[in-house]
Design a protein around this motif. Structure first.
Motif, PDB file in Angstrom:
ATOM      1  N   GLU A 136      -6.717   1.900  -4.479  1.00 20.59           N
ATOM      2  CA  GLU A 136      -7.240   0.525  -4.455  1.00 20.59           C
ATOM      3  C   GLU A 136      -7.106  -0.150  -5.821  1.00 20.59           C
ATOM      4  O   GLU A 136      -6.793  -1.341  -5.916  1.00 20.59           O
ATOM      5  CB  GLU A 136      -8.694   0.545  -3.986  1.00 20.59           C
ATOM      6  N   LEU A 191      -3.567  -1.262  -6.299  1.00 14.76           N
ATOM      7  CA  LEU A 191      -3.275  -2.476  -5.535  1.00 14.76           C
ATOM      8  C   LEU A 191      -3.737  -3.716  -6.290  1.00 14.76           C
ATOM      9  O   LEU A 191      -3.113  -4.779  -6.181  1.00 14.76           O
ATOM     10  CB  LEU A 191      -3.946  -2.405  -4.176  1.00 14.76           C
ATOM     11  N   VAL A 192      -4.808  -3.580  -7.028  1.00 15.14           N
ATOM     12  CA  VAL A 192      -5.348  -4.733  -7.757  1.00 15.14           C
ATOM     13  C   VAL A 192      -4.596  -4.970  -9.061  1.00 15.14           C
ATOM     14  O   VAL A 192      -4.216  -6.102  -9.377  1.00 15.14           O
ATOM     15  CB  VAL A 192      -6.845  -4.518  -8.053  1.00 15.14           C
ATOM     16  N   VAL A 207       0.822  -1.203   0.000  1.00 16.21           N
ATOM     17  CA  VAL A 207       0.000   0.000   0.000  1.00 16.21           C
ATOM     18  C   VAL A 207       0.862   1.261   0.000  1.00 16.21           C
ATOM     19  O   VAL A 207       0.458   2.299  -0.545  1.00 16.21           O
ATOM     20  CB  VAL A 207      -0.985  -0.009   1.190  1.00 16.21           C
ATOM     21  N   VAL A 235      -8.390   2.396   2.964  1.00  9.92           N
ATOM     22  CA  VAL A 235      -7.987   1.669   1.760  1.00  9.92           C
ATOM     23  C   VAL A 235      -8.380   0.215   2.001  1.00  9.92           C
ATOM     24  O   VAL A 235      -7.873  -0.431   2.916  1.00  9.92           O
ATOM     25  CB  VAL A 235      -6.470   1.780   1.516  1.00  9.92           C
ATOM     26  N   ILE A 236      -9.306  -0.283   1.176  1.00  9.30           N
ATOM     27  CA  ILE A 236      -9.836  -1.629   1.362  1.00  9.30           C
ATOM     28  C   ILE A 236      -9.211  -2.582   0.345  1.00  9.30           C
ATOM     29  O   ILE A 236      -9.149  -2.279  -0.849  1.00  9.30           O
ATOM     30  CB  ILE A 236     -11.369  -1.667   1.189  1.00  9.30           C
ATOM     31  N   ARG A 237      -8.751  -3.715   0.844  1.00  9.80           N
ATOM     32  CA  ARG A 237      -8.244  -4.756  -0.044  1.00  9.80           C
ATOM     33  C   ARG A 237      -8.764  -6.103   0.434  1.00  9.80           C
ATOM     34  O   ARG A 237      -8.632  -6.432   1.617  1.00  9.80           O
ATOM     35  CB  ARG A 237      -6.716  -4.765  -0.082  1.00  9.80           C
ATOM     36  N   ASP A 238      -9.328  -6.864  -0.470  1.00 16.24           N
ATOM     37  CA  ASP A 238      -9.902  -8.168  -0.131  1.00 16.24           C
ATOM     38  C   ASP A 238     -10.882  -8.063   1.031  1.00 16.24           C
ATOM     39  O   ASP A 238     -10.929  -8.918   1.918  1.00 16.24           O
ATOM     40  CB  ASP A 238      -8.787  -9.164   0.212  1.00 16.24           C
ATOM     41  N   PRO A 276      -9.770  -3.359   5.759  1.00 13.29           N
ATOM     42  CA  PRO A 276      -9.010  -2.107   5.698  1.00 13.29           C
ATOM     43  C   PRO A 276      -7.537  -2.345   6.000  1.00 13.29           C
ATOM     44  O   PRO A 276      -7.193  -2.827   7.070  1.00 13.29           O
ATOM     45  CB  PRO A 276      -9.669  -1.257   6.794  1.00 13.29           C
ATOM     46  N   VAL A 287      -8.405   7.577  -2.991  1.00 14.23           N
ATOM     47  CA  VAL A 287      -8.373   6.231  -2.408  1.00 14.23           C
ATOM     48  C   VAL A 287      -8.886   5.195  -3.412  1.00 14.23           C
ATOM     49  O   VAL A 287      -8.365   4.075  -3.470  1.00 14.23           O
ATOM     50  CB  VAL A 287      -9.161   6.191  -1.087  1.00 14.23           C
ATOM     51  N   ASP A 288      -9.874   5.557  -4.218  1.00 14.64           N
ATOM     52  CA  ASP A 288     -10.317   4.651  -5.284  1.00 14.64           C
ATOM     53  C   ASP A 288      -9.150   4.308  -6.208  1.00 14.64           C
ATOM     54  O   ASP A 288      -8.963   3.146  -6.606  1.00 14.64           O
ATOM     55  CB  ASP A 288     -11.441   5.290  -6.103  1.00 14.64           C
TER      56      ASP A 288
END
Length: 255
Positions: A249, A252-253, A85, A209-212, A215, A245-246
């Motif tokens: 994310e 990250l993907v 991140v 920040v959300i992943r899977d 947060p 933040v979008d």
């Protein structure tokens, strides 16, 4: 010697080592006698640990005055570089800080606390260098509340049980039910706010920040209360923050 006795001595030695390191950090350096007196240890014990730390570069001996060495900085930078991140967010945080002309932070949770691992200061910002690497309680600031709002209830309760809800200012939420009500508002709003709950004179907003589905960090915009008014947060700052933040994310993907 029994194995559990050996383990006990090893653990005690480790605790002593950490106590010496923490004492050096708090005092910005000390001599053997000063450390021994402060920690209630034998001078020979303190000296033995300091010699070992110096050998590995974690302390520096300046004519009998010991201070922490740059090896700690080396390790800290290496740890930060392990967080995806950090790499995904850095460029976007730089752009966000330029766009809104306010300080922007990246905060990562660990063991029920949050740490500032990156930030871009506004020119007249508060003590910026001393903030990077600092731990903060999650309940008392916008980034922490943004993270808590997207954790399972049991995780929030575990954090409260472990760290409590200490007051940072007269505005800090210190009641469990009030905190859960605030976290519900965070989820409805899409971002968390901090109106002088962590530091007097400071307002902030943050979103996780959300992943899977969990947060892993939060991005916060912070500044003087007279600039970051509730009206400006709603009208000017919340949308750029959410867009940033979008983007993080997505990076990250897709890398």
């Amino acid at each position: 010697m029994k194995e559990d006795e050996s383990d006990g001595r090893s653990i005690k030695s480790n605790e002593t080592l950490f106590a010496i390191v923490e004492s050096l950090r708090e005092s910005e350096g000390a001599g053997v006698t000063e450390l021994a007196d402060r920690l209630g240890l034998a001078k020979s014990t303190v000296h033995k640990h300091l010699v070992s730390l110096e050998r590995h570069g974690y302390v520096v001996n300046e004519d009998g005055h010991y201070r922490l060495g740059l090896q700690f900085f080396n390790v800290g930078v290496s740890v930060r570089n392990q967080f995806e991140v950090y790499h995904a967010a850095k460029e976007r945080i730089n752009q966000l800080a330029f766009d809104v002309d306010e300080t922007v932070w990246l905060i990562v949770p660990e063991n029920g606390m949050g740490m500032f691992i990156y930030g871009v200061p506004r020119s007249e910002s508060f003590s910026f260098d001393s903030t990077i690497g600092n731990w903060v309680p999650l309940h008392a600031n916008s980034a922490g509340k943004a993270i808590l709002a997207h954790l399972p209830e049991r995780k929030v309760l575990e954090t409260i049980d472990r760290h409590g809800l200490p007051a940072r200012t007269e505005n800090t939420i210190t009641d469990r039910d009030a905190l859960f009500e605030e976290l519900e508002r965070v989820r409805e709003r899409g971002y968390a706010v901090n109106y002088q709950e962590d530091l007097r004179g400071l307002h902030a907003l943050a979103t996780p920040v959300i992943r899977d589905g969990r947060p892993i960090a939060a991005v916060a915009i912070a500044g003087a209360a007279n600039r970051l008014t509730e009206e400006r947060i709603q009208a000017e700052l919340s949308e750029p923050l959410l867009e940033a933040v979008d983007d993080i994310e997505l990076r990250l993907v897709y890398g």
